[in-house]
Design an enzyme around this catalytic site. Structure first.
Site, PDB file in Angstrom:
ATOM      1  N   ARG A   1       0.808  -1.193   0.051  1.00 45.51           N
ATOM      2  CA  ARG A   1       0.042   0.019  -0.036  1.00 45.51           C
ATOM      3  C   ARG A   1       0.977   1.116  -0.059  1.00 45.51           C
ATOM      4  O   ARG A   1       0.621   2.128  -0.468  1.00 45.51           O
ATOM      5  CB  ARG A   1      -1.050  -0.143   1.218  1.00 45.51           C
ATOM      6  N   TYR A   2       1.813   1.151   0.584  1.00 46.05           N
ATOM      7  CA  TYR A   2       2.979   2.486   1.124  1.00 46.05           C
ATOM      8  C   TYR A   2       4.036   2.349  -0.005  1.00 46.05           C
ATOM      9  O   TYR A   2       4.480   1.027  -0.486  1.00 46.05           O
ATOM     10  CB  TYR A   2       3.194   2.650   2.247  1.00 46.05           C
TER      11      TYR A   2
ATOM     12  N   ARG B   1       7.338   0.022   1.894  1.00 45.18           N
ATOM     13  CA  ARG B   1       7.081  -1.123   2.994  1.00 45.18           C
ATOM     14  C   ARG B   1       5.777  -1.888   2.538  1.00 45.18           C
ATOM     15  O   ARG B   1       4.892  -1.519   2.035  1.00 45.18           O
ATOM     16  CB  ARG B   1       7.000  -0.699   4.388  1.00 45.18           C
TER      17      ARG B   1
ATOM     18  N   CYS C   1      -4.536 -17.434  15.190  1.00 45.81           N
ATOM     19  CA  CYS C   1      -4.123 -16.435  16.184  1.00 45.81           C
ATOM     20  C   CYS C   1      -4.186 -17.333  17.380  1.00 45.81           C
ATOM     21  O   CYS C   1      -4.957 -18.469  17.272  1.00 45.81           O
ATOM     22  CB  CYS C   1      -5.220 -15.359  16.444  1.00 45.81           C
TER      23      CYS C   1
ATOM     24  N   CYS D   1     -10.100 -11.782  18.322  1.00 44.56           N
ATOM     25  CA  CYS D   1     -10.463 -10.750  18.760  1.00 44.56           C
ATOM     26  C   CYS D   1     -11.870 -10.543  17.974  1.00 44.56           C
ATOM     27  O   CYS D   1     -11.812 -10.512  16.789  1.00 44.56           O
ATOM     28  CB  CYS D   1      -9.768  -9.525  18.631  1.00 44.56           C
TER      29      CYS D   1
ATOM     30  N   CYS E   1     -11.760  -7.999  14.761  1.00 43.85           N
ATOM     31  CA  CYS E   1     -10.798  -8.402  13.927  1.00 43.85           C
ATOM     32  C   CYS E   1     -11.051  -7.586  12.577  1.00 43.85           C
ATOM     33  O   CYS E   1     -11.830  -7.730  12.008  1.00 43.85           O
ATOM     34  CB  CYS E   1     -10.610  -9.817  13.682  1.00 43.85           C
TER      35      CYS E   1
ATOM     36  N   ARG F   1      -9.583  -8.237  10.115  1.00 42.87           N
ATOM     37  CA  ARG F   1      -8.959  -9.028   8.702  1.00 42.87           C
ATOM     38  C   ARG F   1     -10.056 -10.502   9.206  1.00 42.87           C
ATOM     39  O   ARG F   1      -9.775 -11.484   8.640  1.00 42.87           O
ATOM     40  CB  ARG F   1      -7.762  -9.463   8.796  1.00 42.87           C
TER      41      ARG F   1
ATOM     42  N   ASP G   1     -12.115  -0.051  12.548  1.00 40.94           N
ATOM     43  CA  ASP G   1     -12.301  -0.156  11.358  1.00 40.94           C
ATOM     44  C   ASP G   1     -13.736  -0.471  10.913  1.00 40.94           C
ATOM     45  O   ASP G   1     -14.573  -0.953  11.976  1.00 40.94           O
ATOM     46  CB  ASP G   1     -11.438  -1.295  10.683  1.00 40.94           C
TER      47      ASP G   1
ATOM     48  N   ASP H   1      -7.403   4.111   9.739  1.00 39.04           N
ATOM     49  CA  ASP H   1      -7.143   3.669   8.572  1.00 39.04           C
ATOM     50  C   ASP H   1      -8.522   3.854   7.483  1.00 39.04           C
ATOM     51  O   ASP H   1      -9.450   3.241   7.626  1.00 39.04           O
ATOM     52  CB  ASP H   1      -6.966   2.054   8.846  1.00 39.04           C
TER      53      ASP H   1
ATOM     54  N   LYS I   1      -3.222   4.800   6.539  1.00 41.16           N
ATOM     55  CA  LYS I   1      -3.505   5.489   7.997  1.00 41.16           C
ATOM     56  C   LYS I   1      -3.367   6.962   7.913  1.00 41.16           C
ATOM     57  O   LYS I   1      -2.420   7.457   7.059  1.00 41.16           O
ATOM     58  CB  LYS I   1      -2.270   4.804   8.821  1.00 41.16           C
TER      59      LYS I   1
HETATM   60  C1  LIG Z   1      -0.330  -0.294   8.742  1.00 41.23           C
HETATM   61  C2  LIG Z   1       0.183  -0.635   7.533  1.00 41.23           C
HETATM   62  C3  LIG Z   1       1.587  -0.797   7.317  1.00 41.23           C
HETATM   63  C4  LIG Z   1       2.607  -0.045   8.243  1.00 41.23           C
HETATM   64  O1  LIG Z   1       2.349   1.143   8.418  1.00 41.23           O
HETATM   65  P1  LIG Z   1       3.305   2.221   9.589  1.00 41.23           P
HETATM   66  O2  LIG Z   1       2.590   3.337   9.580  1.00 41.23           O
HETATM   67  O3  LIG Z   1       4.555   2.174   8.729  1.00 41.23           O
HETATM   68  O4  LIG Z   1       3.366   1.284  10.538  1.00 41.23           O
HETATM   69  C5  LIG Z   1       2.190  -1.208   6.077  1.00 41.23           C
HETATM   70  N1  LIG Z   1       1.260  -1.603   5.159  1.00 41.23           N
HETATM   71  C6  LIG Z   1       0.155  -1.686   5.180  1.00 41.23           C
HETATM   72  C7  LIG Z   1      -1.057  -2.324   4.361  1.00 41.23           C
HETATM   73  C8  LIG Z   1      -0.762  -1.307   6.563  1.00 41.23           C
HETATM   74  O5  LIG Z   1      -1.889  -1.461   6.882  1.00 41.23           O
END
Ligand SMILES: *Cc1c(COP(=O)(O)O)cnc(C)c1O
Length: 446
Positions: free
Chosen positions: A115-116, A119, A128, A132, A135, A137, A296, A333, A340
């Site tokens: 997504r980012y 990372r 798990c 929860c 959850c 997911r 969420d 989110d 986020k």
């Molecule tokens: C939360 C999340 C991350 C990590 O986000 P950070 O703000 O770096 O902790 C990475 N990928 C996805 C899809 C996420 O939901």
């Protein structure tokens, strides 16, 4: 010396020998999931009993350790509400979505969410230690048949290997710490072989549900793969026990920086004073509060949702009132895959060309005089600017500030402009649609 943390065991488990109680395999194989088993430990309400006997319920499984933290005489106990279903959780609510974060749309290969820019989130299991009720997911978690196989791990690793901008890999699930130790180590070591992967992260609730899983053997293994960071998931001060403190101490001694992610939930922790006690307990066990999440829009979370104002009120009650490192980032989110977005109270009250007016946590209003002779940073002589990491399509507002881009266009924006040019010829005839008073030549006639 601060007050020591509690250690609890429900009366039904009084006669279990310590070697068994402290053995994570015993805890996992004695998890509770039916109305009969759970009803033997705490008195179930009608709503809980009805939910436990409903088909299609999101999976229930609770470790003996975690269920022991419930105060059995309180039907609204904060731990009870997190893991024991109520029939209301089956109710739909406005804007509810199976996959509210659109993770599946952001998955180039099964279980990998990119997504980012730099990372990825790697889902390594659907299992798990306990489940929860809220959850995020739940569309895949709990279902052993939906878990990821070796072939999918290969695809995930392969994607990361050929995507050099990925410098941070976040292992989640499900819970990575319930994977067999051999598979977990294999994944970590394979990731470590990829030169551009700088940081590994694990998101886990095992230290909270099953602290005995954090053995010396586990921390010895994990510390071979540094830099490795970990986020745990604690929602209420009652979860901070002697056992959790010991597990976190082991992880910290293994050099793993610990953070915590809390979900803000009505009737559980939607209170400044509970949150303050929670963050104080967390920093005592060397866990830094990282995120406080808005719930969420997923099935099961309806009854826990709060207005956003509650989160702002909580941050208002923490920032300045307690240690800066104990204040989490309040984060929503954004539905539809927005990612986020962090939110905080407004501290900038106003500004002029040389002065900013700020207010602090006490409401004290102050001014910061800005420099009038600031010499701007020169990107042309800066090595870092010249060699910055590209973020194709995701630079966002930073690209506007950099001076390379002038605008960000919403989808369909160009089509709309196109339509205006097509209609260009009609413009004179339609001049009566012009807004009034737009220029000196305009008149009210026609
Ligand atoms: C939360 C999340 C991350 C990590 O986000 P950070 O703000 O770096 O902790 C990475 N990928 C996805 C899809 C996420 O939901």
């Amino acid at each position: 010396m601060p007050v020591p943390f509690e250690s609890r065991r429900a009366p039904a488990y009084r006669d279990v020998p310590d070697e068994q109680w402290n053995n994570w395999r015993w805890q996992l194989s004695h998890r509770l999931n039916s109305a009969e088993e759970i009803g033997a430990i705490i008195e179930l309400t009608d709503s809980e009993r009805q939910a436990l006997n409903t088909k299609g319920l999101f999976r229930v499984d609770i470790t003996p350790y975690f269920i022991s933290l419930i105060r059995p005489d309180d039907p609204n106990d904060p731990i009870r509400q997190q893991i024991i279903p109520r029939i209301e959780e089956m109710e739909a609510f406005t804007a509810m979505m199976e996959d509210s974060l659109a993770e599946d749309r952001h998955s180039p290969v099964p279980g990998l969410v990119h997504r980012y820019p730099d990372r990825v989130l790697m889902l390594v299991t659907t299992q798990c230690a306990s489940y929860c009720r809220y959850c995020t997911r739940s569309r895949i978690v709990g279902d052993p048949a939906a878990t990821f196989n070796r072939q999918e791990f290969e695809l995930q690793l392969d994607y990361i290997r050929r995507t050099p901008q990925v410098r941070d890999v976040l292992l989640s699930g499900g819970d990575p710490l319930v994977l067999s130790p051999k598979i977990l180590e294999e994944l970590l070591s394979r990731l470590r072989e990829i030169p551009h992967v700088e940081v590994l992260r694990i998101g886990t609730r095992v230290p909270v549900f099953l602290p005995m899983r954090v053995t010396d053997e586990l921390t010895d293994m994990l510390q071979k793969y540094h830099p490795l960071w970990m986020n745990i998931h604690v929602n209420h001060p009652n979860e901070v026990t002697a056992e959790l403190a010991q597990a976190c101490d082991k992880l910290s001694r293994a050099g793993i920086p610990l953070g915590n992610q809390t979900v803000l939930m009505a009737g559980i922790n939607d209170c400044v004073h509970i949150q303050r006690e929670l963050v104080h307990r967390l920093v005592r066990i060397r866990v830094r509060p990282y995120y406080l999440y808005q719930a969420d829009l997923v099935p099961g979370s309806g009854r826990f949702r709060t207005p956003m104002a509650k989160g702002i009120e909580i941050i208002e009650g923490l920032r300045g009132h307690t240690s800066g490192f104990a204040v989490p980032q309040y984060s929503i989110d954004a539905p539809g895959g927005g990612g986020k977005v962090t939110i905080q109270p407004n501290y900038v009250v106003s500004m002029s060309d040389h002065k900013i007016i700020l207010r602090n946590f006490e409401g004290f209003i102050s001014t910061y005089e800005e420099p009038t002779d600031y010499k701007p940073h020169d990107p042309k002589t800066c090595w870092y600017c010249q060699n910055k990491r590209p973020e194709p399509g995701q630079a966002g507002l930073t690209a506007l500030l950099d001076g390379n881009d002038m605008f960000i266009k919403p989808e369909g924006f160009d089509d709309l402009r196109e339509r205006s040019t097509l209609h260009h010829r009609l413009r004179d005839r339609e001049s009566k649609w012009k807004p009034l008073g737009i220029g000196p030549g305009d008149s009210q006639e026609d």
